[in-house]
Design a protein around this motif. Structure first.
Motif, PDB file in Angstrom:
ATOM      1  N   GLN A 204      26.813 130.849 127.558  1.00 49.48           N
ATOM      2  CA  GLN A 204      26.853 129.498 128.098  1.00 49.48           C
ATOM      3  C   GLN A 204      26.947 128.463 126.984  1.00 49.48           C
TER       4      GLN A 204
ATOM      5  N   TRP B 212      20.914 120.973 123.203  1.00 45.11           N
ATOM      6  CA  TRP B 212      19.893 121.358 122.216  1.00 45.11           C
ATOM      7  C   TRP B 212      18.541 120.782 122.601  1.00 45.11           C
ATOM      8  N   ALA B 213      17.551 121.656 122.732  1.00 41.13           N
ATOM      9  CA  ALA B 213      16.199 121.212 123.045  1.00 41.13           C
ATOM     10  C   ALA B 213      15.503 120.867 121.739  1.00 41.13           C
ATOM     11  N   GLU B 214      14.958 119.674 121.662  1.00 37.78           N
ATOM     12  CA  GLU B 214      14.213 119.325 120.447  1.00 37.78           C
ATOM     13  C   GLU B 214      12.949 118.562 120.830  1.00 37.78           C
ATOM     14  N   GLN B 215      12.089 118.422 119.866  1.00 34.16           N
ATOM     15  CA  GLN B 215      10.816 117.767 120.121  1.00 34.16           C
ATOM     16  C   GLN B 215      11.058 116.300 120.427  1.00 34.16           C
TER      17      GLN B 215
ATOM     18  N   TRP C 156       4.465 117.180 122.823  1.00 32.45           N
ATOM     19  CA  TRP C 156       4.802 118.204 123.805  1.00 32.45           C
ATOM     20  C   TRP C 156       5.936 117.785 124.730  1.00 32.45           C
TER      21      TRP C 156
ATOM     22  N   ILE D 276       9.853 117.453 125.474  1.00 32.06           N
ATOM     23  CA  ILE D 276      11.072 118.103 125.015  1.00 32.06           C
ATOM     24  C   ILE D 276      12.250 117.212 125.370  1.00 32.06           C
TER      25      ILE D 276
ATOM     26  N   ARG E  31      25.319 129.638 123.423  1.00 32.95           N
ATOM     27  CA  ARG E  31      24.190 130.576 123.452  1.00 32.95           C
ATOM     28  C   ARG E  31      24.713 131.977 123.709  1.00 32.95           C
TER      29      ARG E  31
ATOM     30  N   GLN F 282      20.531 135.561 123.176  1.00 34.25           N
ATOM     31  CA  GLN F 282      20.339 134.133 123.439  1.00 34.25           C
ATOM     32  C   GLN F 282      20.269 133.263 122.177  1.00 34.25           C
ATOM     33  N   TRP F 283      20.801 133.769 121.089  1.00 31.46           N
ATOM     34  CA  TRP F 283      20.804 132.936 119.888  1.00 31.46           C
ATOM     35  C   TRP F 283      21.669 131.697 120.109  1.00 31.46           C
ATOM     36  N   GLU F 284      21.237 130.596 119.531  1.00 36.38           N
ATOM     37  CA  GLU F 284      21.932 129.319 119.697  1.00 36.38           C
ATOM     38  C   GLU F 284      22.765 129.001 118.459  1.00 36.38           C
TER      39      GLU F 284
ATOM     40  N   ILE G 277      18.830 127.600 113.926  1.00 38.49           N
ATOM     41  CA  ILE G 277      17.463 127.813 113.484  1.00 38.49           C
ATOM     42  C   ILE G 277      17.429 128.499 112.127  1.00 38.49           C
ATOM     43  N   TYR G 278      18.523 129.152 111.768  1.00 43.63           N
ATOM     44  CA  TYR G 278      18.539 129.860 110.502  1.00 43.63           C
ATOM     45  C   TYR G 278      19.166 129.069 109.379  1.00 43.63           C
TER      46      TYR G 278
ATOM     47  N   SER H  33      16.964 128.805 106.584  1.00 46.50           N
ATOM     48  CA  SER H  33      16.134 129.960 106.252  1.00 46.50           C
ATOM     49  C   SER H  33      16.818 130.805 105.194  1.00 46.50           C
TER      50      SER H  33
END
Lengths: 381, 365, 125
Positions: free
Chosen positions: C57, C61-64, C69, C71, C81, C86-88, C98-99, C102
């Protein structure tokens, strides 16, 4: 053991060497599919219409199922045995698929007798459909689902189906109010051992109390899912330390989708503690890690994301993975592993054991199976 | 020889009723459970205190006198084993049914610890202490931390492992804020006995002590997963936790499991900005524990230690006078000296660097 | 419709913003995405464990959010995704978000794509 080459397969067209046994495939059932198989009085009393169980309590923003597994004819991933067979035996290279029904496993919130009745309906439905009229190929093998809350009922259900050509294990959830080595469960292990059937435990998302950790309820799916392996750890320790394998030497267990990297600390803890405290449990005659390797098998899925991957292989070596691992896809769930992807990363000497032989021995499967139309379709796509 | 820091020593009261001497009316009249874990009777040593070494009984001990209650004997243990400093982690009986009573018990324990173990009477300071607080009452816990924060002998806050809500959840954040503001790490340790705990495993009660003991130190997992998932370390970047009962051996599996599942669930907890395992080295430490080490050959041990990051995450703890006592030479003898030095002293010096005295730092390399 | 190192995906009109076309290029196929007018071509192979990426899909992007708390949902249509784990991935850069910072960045193999004479063309095939 020699692996047949493609040339040899073509030469003996009637038979194929079994190379991939998939130890975790989920038919996704809903109660309207199998309610007619639930015995009375429970069917009319509780199960005629709605599903009284508590569903997966921790949802998540992700989809539980792989998005490429929805059957074209409708009905949701895992609901169509013919479509599943195509995806497993043609698109992927499974030779056999061990079925573990989801949405229809024990949850122990209801009356144990009613639960046994409910699950006996699931088993009768399996026998009729996935293992019956939709199993003309004989490649689906099933699990006799029973409730740990009703050991006598479970034993009866096991005896009822023992000897069926396509039920190859007893299926149980991980959630319990008592660790499974506790003697109250002995009738289940006795019946399974007598019937020559291994017992497969699978991670479930049903029922609230199953998520209670010793330090309370987690607040997210991430926590709950990661902590679920503690349930398996506790049961494994319980089976060993309660001397269940001394009581039932023929009993074999399979741990499906519980992970296995926790075996590394658990085996050493058990052996170390047994050395100092073994006098508390005189039934235990050998080192705990030996019971684990002799009597238990563990599915590869869920495969941990370890970077580099060679570290995961090293952990597999340290827990004697060649002996104890059995391949699985967890079809149609999202966190699957492709057989080719995994097989290529296993040590070469292990591949046949992990992809097929360990499961063949555990489930009593044949080493050669008949050639069928799925093989035709794979041979010329 | 470099200084060695023993991060887990259990001080006991001479008798159970010593606690009441440090409490006020009227709560001092209430019954308190004994200071040893009683969920499972331990088939070790001599009853009724079988969990502790008989050699730790005080001189001329009567039937009510408890092992490990004499500071001079504990100092002797340190001397015999080349241990220069020890972090004392007292028991308070875990959660008590009455939260206010529990708050008073924690305060009394802190007073007793300071009086008997951390004062001048104990001689040259070799002992450091932990501030016991009641996690069921965050306001009271904050006040208690504040009461002791300036005492240079107190190096951490300590709370029980088996509580009713995982420690990452918001209700506890005022406690972590206070601890972090003073540079105090938080120790989470198994400390039951009052009976207000949920079953010690997620599938109910095992029947035997050996089952309980095999698994108990692994229960840190609930808290670790919760702290990471609730974004506590994004909110309090200098907050650190230590698990005195051990559990480092289980951590690898849990970390991998979190990393594997996290990408799929990230949208539910977007305040988690990094992969879960990227929070480990900066925020968690584990005491060593004798029953947790595997028995692989030399290559296997080296590989396991590397994969599990033992050198970074483990701090030596003797657990004296518990029956599981371990001595420094039992700490991964297969591993090379630099790694052992880190586990024996370097990691603790670093972990407690805001608190541990100049004395300890000077005594170490 | 191959021509040396080029592949004609189709006309521009067939690929308006917010749509995707999967073409049988290479071993796994290539998904050509139109993200807010920008064309991006991603190999249909997830760098994580080989899943069929382009069946996934396209989401936001979900973010803080600002309050604790909370979203916030942002960047609709920019995130792909993977249907398996389900990696984005950020479609425009092909990288697993997210990486990105990293020690083990993951990226999707991408192809250059351009518009020539009203046609969407892949290069480097």
């Amino acid at each position: 053991m020699a692996v047949k080459t493609a040339g040899a397969e073509r030469a003996s067209q009637r038979e194929v060497a079994v190379r991939v046994v998939d130890a975790d495939v989920h038919p996704t059932l809903s109660v309207d599919m199998f309610s007619e198989y639930i015995p009375e009085p429970w069917r009319s009393r509780y199960y005629r219409q709605s599903l009284p169980m508590v569903g997966g309590l921790y949802g998540s923003v992700m989809s539980f199922h792989r998005e490429d597994t929805a059957p074209p004819g409708g009905g949701g991933p895992g609901s169509d045995p013919e479509f599943a067979a195509k995806q497993l035996f043609v698109d992927e290279k499974d030779d056999y698929a061990i079925l573990i029904p989801m949405s229809a496993s024990a949850n122990q919130l209801t009356n144990p007798e009613a639960e046994t009745a409910f699950l006996s309906g699931v088993n009768a439905f399996q026998a009729e459909t996935w293992l019956g009229k939709h199993n003309w190929h004989g490649r689906f093998k099933g699990s006799i689902v029973v409730s740990p809350a009703d050991p006598e009922g479970a034993a009866r259900e096991i005896e009822r189906w023992a000897g069926h050509p396509h039920f190859v294990q007893v299926g149980m959830p991980l959630g319990s109010r008592t660790p499974f080595g506790n003697p109250r469960h002995d009738p289940i292990w006795a019946a399974a051992a007598r019937a020559g059937l291994p017992v497969g435990f699978h991670f479930t998302t049903t029922a609230s109390m199953n998520w209670l950790t010793p330090a309370g309820f987690p607040s997210s799916y991430l926590e709950a899912h990661a902590l679920a392996s503690y349930q398996a750890m506790t049961h494994v320790a319980s089976f060993v330390l309660e001397g269940v394998f001394e009581k039932f030497p023929a009993l074999k267990l399979a741990w499906i989708e519980t992970g296995f990297t926790w075996l590394l600390p658990l085996m050493s803890r058990l052996d170390n503690n047994w050395r100092d405290l073994g006098h508390e449990v005189p039934l235990v005659k050998r080192a705990p890690s030996e019971y684990i390797k002799d009597h238990m098998r563990f599915s590869t899925q869920a495969l941990d994301d370890v970077a580099p991957f060679t570290d995961l292989v090293r952990v597999m070596e340290l827990v004697e993975g060649e002996r104890i691992l059995i391949f699985s896809t967890d079809y149609p769930h999202h966190d699957t592993d492709d057989p080719d992807w995994l097989e290529a990363r296993l040590p070469k000497a292990w591949r046949h054991r992990v992809m097929a032989d360990n499961a063949i021995e555990l489930y009593g499967l044949p080493r050669m199976r008949p050639w069928d139309t799925f093989d035709d379709q794979r041979a010329s796509p | 020889m470099a200084a060695v820091i023993d991060t887990v020593v259990h001080p006991l009261m001479r008798r159970n009723d010593v606690l009441q001497q440090y409490m006020r009316e009227p709560l001092k009249r209430l019954f308190v459970a004994g200071s040893y874990r009683s969920m499972y009777p331990a088939p070790t040593g001599d009853p009724p205190h079988g969990e502790f070494l008989a050699s730790a009984n005080p001189k001329d001990a009567g039937p009510l006198d408890l092992p490990g209650s004499d500071p001079t004997m504990t100092l002797a243990f340190l001397d015999e084993n080349g241990l220069d400093f020890a972090v004392l982690v007292p028991l308070t009986r875990g959660l008590n049914a009455s939260s206010n009573h529990n708050t008073a018990i924690c305060a009394a324990t802190n007073d007793w610890l300071t009086d008997v173990w951390l004062g001048e009477r104990a001689g040259r300071r070799r002992f450091y202490g932990s501030i016991c607080v009641n996690p069921r009452d965050p306001e009271a816990a904050v006040a208690e931390i504040r009461r002791w924060a300036k005492n240079p002998a107190m190096v951490q806050v300590v709370v029980p492992m088996l509580v009713h809500t995982p420690y990452g959840q918001r209700v506890y954040h005022p406690i972590w804020a206070e601890a972090a503001s003073h540079g105090l790490p938080v120790a989470v340790r198994n400390d039951g006995g009052s009976g207000l705990e949920y079953p010690p495993t997620p599938v109910g009660y095992p029947r035997f002590f050996i089952e309980y003991h095999t698994l108990a130190s692994g229960n840190f997992g609930t808290h670790l997963a919760s702290l990471i998932t609730e974004g506590v370390f994004e909110k309090f970047p200098n907050l650190k936790f230590v698990f005195p009962d051990g559990g480092h051996d289980v951590l690898s599996h849990l970390g991998w499991r979190l990393d594997t599942t996290f990408p799929a669930c990230r949208g539910e907890t977007p305040w988690v900005k990094k992969m879960p395992t990227e929070y480990l080295a900066g925020h968690f430490r584990f005491a060593s524990a004798r029953h947790e080490r595997p028995s692989f050959d030399a290559q296997g041990m080296a590989d396991w230690a590397r994969i599990s990051d033992a050198e970074t995450l483990v701090m030596f703890g003797s657990h004296y006078p518990h029956w599981t006592v371990m001595r420094p030479d039992e700490l991964f003898p297969e591993l090379p000296e630099p790694a052992r030095d880190r586990m024996l002293a370097g990691n603790a010096l670093d972990f407690y660097r805001d608190r541990i005295g100049a004395e300890a730092a000077a005594a170490s390399r | 419709m191959k021509a040396g190192g080029r592949y004609v995906v189709g006309s521009v009109d067939e690929l308006p913003p917010g749509t995707m076309k999967l073409v049988p290029v290479g071993k796994f196929g290539v998904g050509v995405y139109n993200v807010g007018g920008e064309l991006v071509a991603l190999t249909n192979y997830c760098p994580h464990r080989g899943g069929p990426l382009c069946q996934g899909q396209v989401i936001g992007w979900a973010e803080q959010g600002e309050r604790p708390w909370e979203i916030r949902w942002s960047r609709p249509g920019e995130i792909l995704r993977c249907p398996w784990h389900q990696w984005e991935f950020e479609i425009k850069s092909g990288s697993a978000i997210i990486y990105q910072e990293s020690k083990r960045p993951y990226s999707i193999r991408m192809y250059p794509v351009k518009v020539e004479g009203g046609e969407v063309v892949l290069e480097g095939v």
